[in-house]
Design an enzyme around this catalytic site. Structure first.
Site, PDB file in Angstrom:
ATOM      1  CG  HIS A  21      -1.898  -0.982   1.421  1.00 27.01           C
ATOM      2  ND1 HIS A  21      -2.086  -1.696   2.583  1.00 27.01           N
ATOM      3  CD2 HIS A  21      -2.826  -1.440   0.541  1.00 27.01           C
ATOM      4  CE1 HIS A  21      -3.092  -2.535   2.419  1.00 27.01           C
ATOM      5  NE2 HIS A  21      -3.554  -2.413   1.198  1.00 27.01           N
ATOM      6  CE  LYS A  38     -13.225  -6.723   3.359  1.00 27.56           C
ATOM      7  NZ  LYS A  38     -12.228  -5.972   2.613  1.00 27.56           N
ATOM      8  NE  ARG A  41      -2.677  -7.622  -4.389  1.00 26.97           N
ATOM      9  CZ  ARG A  41      -3.499  -7.894  -3.389  1.00 26.97           C
ATOM     10  NH1 ARG A  41      -3.038  -8.010  -2.174  1.00 26.97           N
ATOM     11  NH2 ARG A  41      -4.783  -8.064  -3.594  1.00 26.97           N
ATOM     12  CB  SER A  90      -4.295  -6.574   4.747  1.00 28.27           C
ATOM     13  OG  SER A  90      -3.863  -5.319   4.301  1.00 28.27           O
TER      14      SER A  90
HETATM   15  O1  PNS Z   1      -8.827  -2.811   0.168  1.00 21.01           O
HETATM   16  P1  PNS Z   1     -10.115  -3.254  -0.500  1.00 21.01           P
HETATM   17  O2  PNS Z   1     -10.996  -3.972   0.510  1.00 21.01           O
HETATM   18  O3  PNS Z   1      -9.860  -4.045  -1.750  1.00 21.01           O
HETATM   19  O4  PNS Z   1     -10.888  -1.910  -0.958  1.00 21.01           O
HETATM   20  C1  PNS Z   1     -12.112  -1.962  -1.631  1.00 21.01           C
HETATM   21  C2  PNS Z   1     -12.756  -0.565  -1.777  1.00 21.01           C
HETATM   22  C3  PNS Z   1     -12.803   0.162  -0.448  1.00 21.01           C
HETATM   23  C4  PNS Z   1     -11.929   0.244  -2.755  1.00 21.01           C
HETATM   24  C5  PNS Z   1     -14.183  -0.785  -2.347  1.00 21.01           C
HETATM   25  O5  PNS Z   1     -14.838  -1.766  -1.599  1.00 21.01           O
HETATM   26  C6  PNS Z   1     -15.047   0.475  -2.361  1.00 21.01           C
HETATM   27  O6  PNS Z   1     -14.800   1.384  -3.105  1.00 21.01           O
HETATM   28  N1  PNS Z   1     -16.078   0.491  -1.486  1.00 21.01           N
HETATM   29  C7  PNS Z   1     -16.970   1.631  -1.320  1.00 21.01           C
HETATM   30  C8  PNS Z   1     -18.394   1.321  -1.786  1.00 21.01           C
HETATM   31  C9  PNS Z   1     -18.545   1.581  -3.263  1.00 21.01           C
HETATM   32  O7  PNS Z   1     -18.320   2.663  -3.776  1.00 21.01           O
HETATM   33  N2  PNS Z   1     -18.931   0.515  -3.979  1.00 21.01           N
HETATM   34  C10 PNS Z   1     -19.081   0.538  -5.420  1.00 21.01           C
HETATM   35  C11 PNS Z   1     -17.718   0.317  -6.072  1.00 21.01           C
HETATM   36  S1  PNS Z   1     -17.932  -0.007  -7.738  1.00 21.01           S
END
Ligand code: PNS
Length: 161
Positions: free
Chosen positions: A17, A41, A90, A128
């Site tokens: 990150h 989560k 990644r 993570s």
């Molecule tokens: O580290 P992660 O868990 O892969 O991050 C995922 C994240 C936070 C980027 C994604 O879940 C997100 O943007 N969530 C917010 C809700 C949202 O906007 N959902 C629609 C995305 S298309």
């Protein structure tokens, strides 16, 4: 002003990150690292702890801020007047889901661009969840997460204590 948001769960922040955040900080005027507030989560660290860890590790970058958000990511970007989402890729396995999210976000807010940075080779295997599994089972995670995160993980799993 070009403002980018690096969103994620960051449970906890890893050197992968940090690599993406550091590289983004050179590309944009301002970078906001945004921690998702997601009660469903099962996380190891609370939102406040994750934000604090990110703040202490990102303090070295002048144009990086840390915040948290709930709801749609694009709404957070609009609130912050940001136009770019930066994500790390990644491996091919990340691609499908990331592509889906980028396309959905672009459908919801065409003015917002998602930029993908290839994760540096040396961090490409880090996640993570894998970090938490390895430390829980007594493995060495030094060099894979920032020192502050390593300290917190060691405390959390009471290693050597
Ligand atoms: O580290 P992660 O868990 O892969 O991050 C995922 C994240 C936070 C980027 C994604 O879940 C997100 O943007 N969530 C917010 C809700 C949202 O906007 N959902 C629609 C995305 S298309």
């Amino acid at each position: 002003m070009k403002i980018a948001v690096c969103p994620g769960s960051f449970d906890p922040v890893t050197n992968g990150h940090l690599d993406i955040i550091a590289r983004s900080s050179k590309m944009f005027d301002k970078v906001i690292v945004a921690v998702l507030r997601n009660s469903s989560k099962n996380s190891l660290f609370t939102i406040e702890e994750r934000v604090e860890l990110l703040k202490s590790t990102c303090a070295q970058y002048e144009n990086v801020e840390v915040d948290s958000f709930s709801g749609l990511l694009i709404d957070f970007l609009k609130l912050k007047e940001a136009n770019f989402i930066v994500k790390g890729l990644r491996a091919v396995s990340d691609f499908e889901y990331e592509m889906q999210m980028a396309l959905m976000n672009s459908k919801l807010a065409p003015e917002i661009e998602t930029i993908f940075l290839m994760t540096s080779n040396k961090y490409s295997f880090i996640s993570s969840s894998l970090i938490k599994e390895v430390i829980k089972l007594g493995g060495d995670i030094s060099g894979l997460v920032p020192a502050q995160a390593e300290e917190e993980l060691i405390k959390r799993f009471n290693i050597g204590g």
